[in-house]
Design a protein around this motif. Structure first.
Motif, PDB file in Angstrom:
ATOM      1  N   VAL A  91       0.848  -1.185   0.000  1.00 44.43           N
ATOM      2  CA  VAL A  91       0.000   0.000   0.000  1.00 44.43           C
ATOM      3  C   VAL A  91       0.886   1.238   0.000  1.00 44.43           C
ATOM      4  O   VAL A  91       1.806   1.351   0.812  1.00 44.43           O
ATOM      5  CB  VAL A  91      -0.924   0.019   1.237  1.00 44.43           C
ATOM      6  CG1 VAL A  91      -1.756   1.300   1.252  1.00 44.43           C
ATOM      7  CG2 VAL A  91      -1.830  -1.200   1.239  1.00 44.43           C
ATOM      8  N   LEU A  92       0.618   2.155  -0.914  1.00 43.48           N
ATOM      9  CA  LEU A  92       1.378   3.394  -1.010  1.00 43.48           C
ATOM     10  C   LEU A  92       0.511   4.551  -0.512  1.00 43.48           C
ATOM     11  O   LEU A  92      -0.642   4.690  -0.911  1.00 43.48           O
ATOM     12  CB  LEU A  92       1.813   3.653  -2.453  1.00 43.48           C
ATOM     13  CG  LEU A  92       2.651   2.549  -3.115  1.00 43.48           C
ATOM     14  CD1 LEU A  92       3.039   2.954  -4.532  1.00 43.48           C
ATOM     15  CD2 LEU A  92       3.890   2.232  -2.299  1.00 43.48           C
ATOM     16  N   GLU A  93       1.093   5.379   0.347  1.00 44.36           N
ATOM     17  CA  GLU A  93       0.368   6.500   0.928  1.00 44.36           C
ATOM     18  C   GLU A  93       1.272   7.724   0.989  1.00 44.36           C
ATOM     19  O   GLU A  93       2.392   7.643   1.491  1.00 44.36           O
ATOM     20  CB  GLU A  93      -0.130   6.129   2.337  1.00 44.36           C
ATOM     21  CG  GLU A  93      -0.764   7.260   3.109  1.00 44.36           C
ATOM     22  CD  GLU A  93      -1.966   7.857   2.391  1.00 44.36           C
ATOM     23  OE1 GLU A  93      -1.914   9.054   2.058  1.00 44.36           O
ATOM     24  OE2 GLU A  93      -2.941   7.110   2.156  1.00 44.36           O
ATOM     25  N   LYS A  94       0.821   8.862   0.466  1.00 39.71           N
ATOM     26  CA  LYS A  94       1.636  10.075   0.460  1.00 39.71           C
ATOM     27  C   LYS A  94       1.545  10.829   1.790  1.00 39.71           C
ATOM     28  O   LYS A  94       2.428  11.620   2.118  1.00 39.71           O
ATOM     29  CB  LYS A  94       1.220  10.995  -0.681  1.00 39.71           C
ATOM     30  CG  LYS A  94      -0.154  11.622  -0.527  1.00 39.71           C
ATOM     31  CD  LYS A  94      -0.429  12.616  -1.653  1.00 39.71           C
ATOM     32  CE  LYS A  94      -1.784  13.285  -1.483  1.00 39.71           C
ATOM     33  NZ  LYS A  94      -2.047  14.285  -2.553  1.00 39.71           N
ATOM     34  N   HIS A  95       0.472  10.600   2.542  1.00 42.66           N
ATOM     35  CA  HIS A  95       0.304  11.285   3.825  1.00 42.66           C
ATOM     36  C   HIS A  95       1.197  10.642   4.874  1.00 42.66           C
ATOM     37  O   HIS A  95       1.593   9.480   4.734  1.00 42.66           O
ATOM     38  CB  HIS A  95      -1.157  11.222   4.267  1.00 42.66           C
ATOM     39  CG  HIS A  95      -1.550  12.246   5.286  1.00 42.66           C
ATOM     40  ND1 HIS A  95      -1.447  12.031   6.633  1.00 42.66           N
ATOM     41  CD2 HIS A  95      -2.046  13.503   5.144  1.00 42.66           C
ATOM     42  CE1 HIS A  95      -1.869  13.099   7.290  1.00 42.66           C
ATOM     43  NE2 HIS A  95      -2.239  14.019   6.401  1.00 42.66           N
TER      44      HIS A  95
END
Length: 250
Positions: free
Chosen positions: A90-94
């Motif tokens: 899972v990729l998350e910028k936050h």
């Protein structure tokens, strides 16, 4: 009458046959069925560690699926994929996981403190803890529930400890001092009567009487079974015929 029923039966059978290819498109490959069966018995910490890893990916990392965004939808999707034996990232910028339902900390100076900066289990008295999403979720503690999030937990065979509240309260413009009562329809009507008058109670009972029959059908259908194509005849109509017909009334 019989001719109408026969015609309806033929149409229904044709619809089922047409929906089979699309339904199979959502099924896992036959070669992975054994993997799916064994994945439910594997160590859950091992399975979820590939989803919630906080380390940066390298160019040599290989995964089966990549999910963009760690909101409740992204995490649910990733968990279901991982439960079938796939390696998921899972990729998350936050700087916090959870999307609109994330939590965060701020120090005494009003500066944000990321969760990653805190040690596991660490409790600091100099930090304020905030929850951006709902603090109360309904329909998660019982086994039979219409809550789709509960269905996700059941499908991946992992659940946290649920805390059931026996009281609830709120601060409203009509009740600036707040109120707290035992959970139940009778007590809710008392609140409506006190702050909204008899007309509020009457409006609520009218709305509830209209929604109860519809809710009876909706609660009998898992949200994950609902589809936007003819495959719904396989996932809903054949498995939950009475609930399906009840919903069609509305």
């Amino acid at each position: 009458m019989n001719s109408q029923l026969n015609c309806l039966s033929r149409v229904f059978a044709l619809a089922v046959l047409c929906s089979i290819p699309s339904a199979l498109a959502f099924s896992p490959p036959a070669s992975q069925i054994s993997t799916i069966a064994s994945s439910h018995r594997c160590n859950t910490n091992t399975r979820t560690s590939s989803i919630f890893s906080s380390t940066w990916s390298t160019a040599t990392d290989e995964v089966d699926c990549i999910v963009i965004g760690s909101g409740i939808g992204g995490l649910s999707c990733a968990a279901l994929l991982a439960a079938t034996g796939r390696k998921v990232k899972v990729l998350e910028k936050h700087y916090e996981l959870g999307g609109c339902a994330h939590e965060f900390y701020m120090d005494m100076e009003g500066r944000t403190v990321p969760s990653s900066a805190l040690k596991s289990g660490e409790k600091r008295n100099d930090l304020f803890h905030f929850e951006a999403g709902p603090s109360l979720y309904s329909g998660l503690s019982q086994d039979r529930s219409p809550n789709p999030l509960k269905h996700i937990y059941q499908m991946i065979e992992e659940e946290p400890e649920w805390i059931t509240y026996d009281e609830w309260g709120a601060f409203l413009p009509e009740a600036p001092e707040g109120y707290q009562l035992s959970i139940g329809a009778e007590n809710f009507e008392k609140i409506l009567l006190q702050y909204g008058g008899q007309s509020a109670v009457d409006d609520w009972n009218m709305l509830a009487s209209s929604l109860r029959p519809m809710a009876g059908g909706i609660k009998g259908i898992p949200h994950a079974a609902i589809r936007g194509d003819l495959g719904i005849l396989l996932t809903v109509a054949l498995k939950f015929p009475l609930s399906f017909l009840n919903v069609l009334k509305y």
